[in-house]
Design a protein around this motif. Structure first.
Motif, short mmCIF file in Angstrom:
data_model
loop_
_atom_site.label_atom_id
_atom_site.label_comp_id
_atom_site.label_asym_id
_atom_site.label_seq_id
_atom_site.Cartn_x
_atom_site.Cartn_y
_atom_site.Cartn_z
N ASN A 1 67.79 97.18 50.18
CA ASN A 1 68.26 97.56 48.85
C ASN A 1 68.26 96.34 47.93
O ASN A 1 69.30 95.91 47.44
CB ASN A 1 69.64 98.22 48.92
N ARG A 2 67.08 95.79 47.71
CA ARG A 2 66.93 94.56 46.92
C ARG A 2 67.44 94.71 45.50
O ARG A 2 67.89 93.74 44.90
CB ARG A 2 65.49 94.08 46.96
N GLN B 97 58.04 89.08 39.03
CA GLN B 97 58.48 90.33 39.64
C GLN B 97 57.41 91.40 39.44
O GLN B 97 56.92 91.61 38.34
CB GLN B 97 59.81 90.78 39.03
N ARG B 98 57.05 92.03 40.55
CA ARG B 98 56.01 93.06 40.50
C ARG B 98 56.53 94.34 41.15
O ARG B 98 57.52 94.32 41.87
CB ARG B 98 54.77 92.57 41.26
N GLY C 146 56.08 101.92 43.51
CA GLY C 146 56.61 101.75 42.16
C GLY C 146 57.96 101.06 42.06
O GLY C 146 58.48 100.91 40.97
N ARG C 147 58.54 100.67 43.19
CA ARG C 147 59.82 99.95 43.16
C ARG C 147 59.60 98.50 42.78
O ARG C 147 58.63 97.87 43.21
CB ARG C 147 60.49 99.97 44.54
#
Length: 167
Positions: free
Chosen positions: A45-46, A96-97, A102-103
Motif C-alpha cells: 500500500n505505497r 513517479q510513474r 495505472g497505480r
C-alpha cells in the motif's frame, strides 16, 4: 605555521568524513539479507506510505514541525526539498510513474526519504518498510540512485575540497 596546521586539520577532517560515509554505505549494502530465488509479492500500500509521509512533514499543517524534521532527517527541510526536486527533474528513477494497472509508483519523497534515513542512521534497507512502505531491494535501489544522483547533480558545487574562502 598556522596555515599548515589548518591544512592538515582540514585534510584529516575531510578524510574522516569521507571514510564515515563510505563505511556507512558499504555496511548497508553488505548487510542486506540474501535475495530469495523466487520473490513473493507483498502488497505494501505505497499510497498510504506517501500520504503518511506527506501529512507528517510536508502538508500545510504538518503533524511534525520543521524542528522535528531537521532532527529526524538530519537535514534542513528546504535543502531536502531542493534535493528531491532536482533529483525528480533530472534522474528518471526519481520520477513517479504509473504501473501497468495505472497505480502510481513510489513518490520521489518516499524514495529520497528512504535513502536519506539509511545514510543518516546507518539502518538496514528493510528498516524503512513499515513507515515508507517499500521493500528492501527497492530501498537499496533508492540508496544507490540517490548517492549517484547527488554526486552527479551537486558534486561540482558541494562535494569538492573547501576553498580558503569557504573556510
Amino acid at each position: 605555521m598556522a596555515d599548515e596546521v589548518d591544512r592538515r586539520l582540514n585534510a584529516a577532517l575531510d578524510e574522516a568524513i569521507d571514510e564515515y560515509f563510505e563505511d556507512t554505505y558499504n555496511n548497508i549494502v553488505e548487510n542486506r539479507t540474501k535475495k530469495q530465488s523466487k520473490r513473493a509479492y507483498v502488497e505494501r500500500n505505497r499510497e498510504e506510505g506517501h500520504n503518511r509521509l506527506w501529512n507528517d512533514y510536508f502538508c500545510e499543517d504538518p503533524t511534525f514541525s520543521a524542528h522535528l524534521f531537521r532532527r529526524r532527517f538530519r537535514i534542513n527541510k528546504a535543502v531536502f526539498m531542493r534535493i528531491v526536486d532536482r533529483l525528480s527533474e533530472n534522474v528518471p528513477f526519481f520520477q513517479q510513474r504509473r504501473d501497468v494497472v495505472g497505480r502510481l509508483g513510489l513518490s520521489p519523497l518516499q524514495k529520497c526519504t528512504a535513502a536519506l534515513r539509511m545514510l543518516a542512521y546507518g539502518c538496514a534497507a528493510d528498516a524503512v518498510d513499515e513507515y515508507l512502505r517499500l521493500g528492501e531491494s527497492t530501498s537499496l535501489s533508492c540508496l544507490s540512485s540517490f548517492t549517484e544522483g547527488v554526486i552527479q547533480l551537486f558534486g561540482d558545487e558541494y562535494l569538492r575540497r573547501p576553498t580558503p574562502e569557504d573556510l
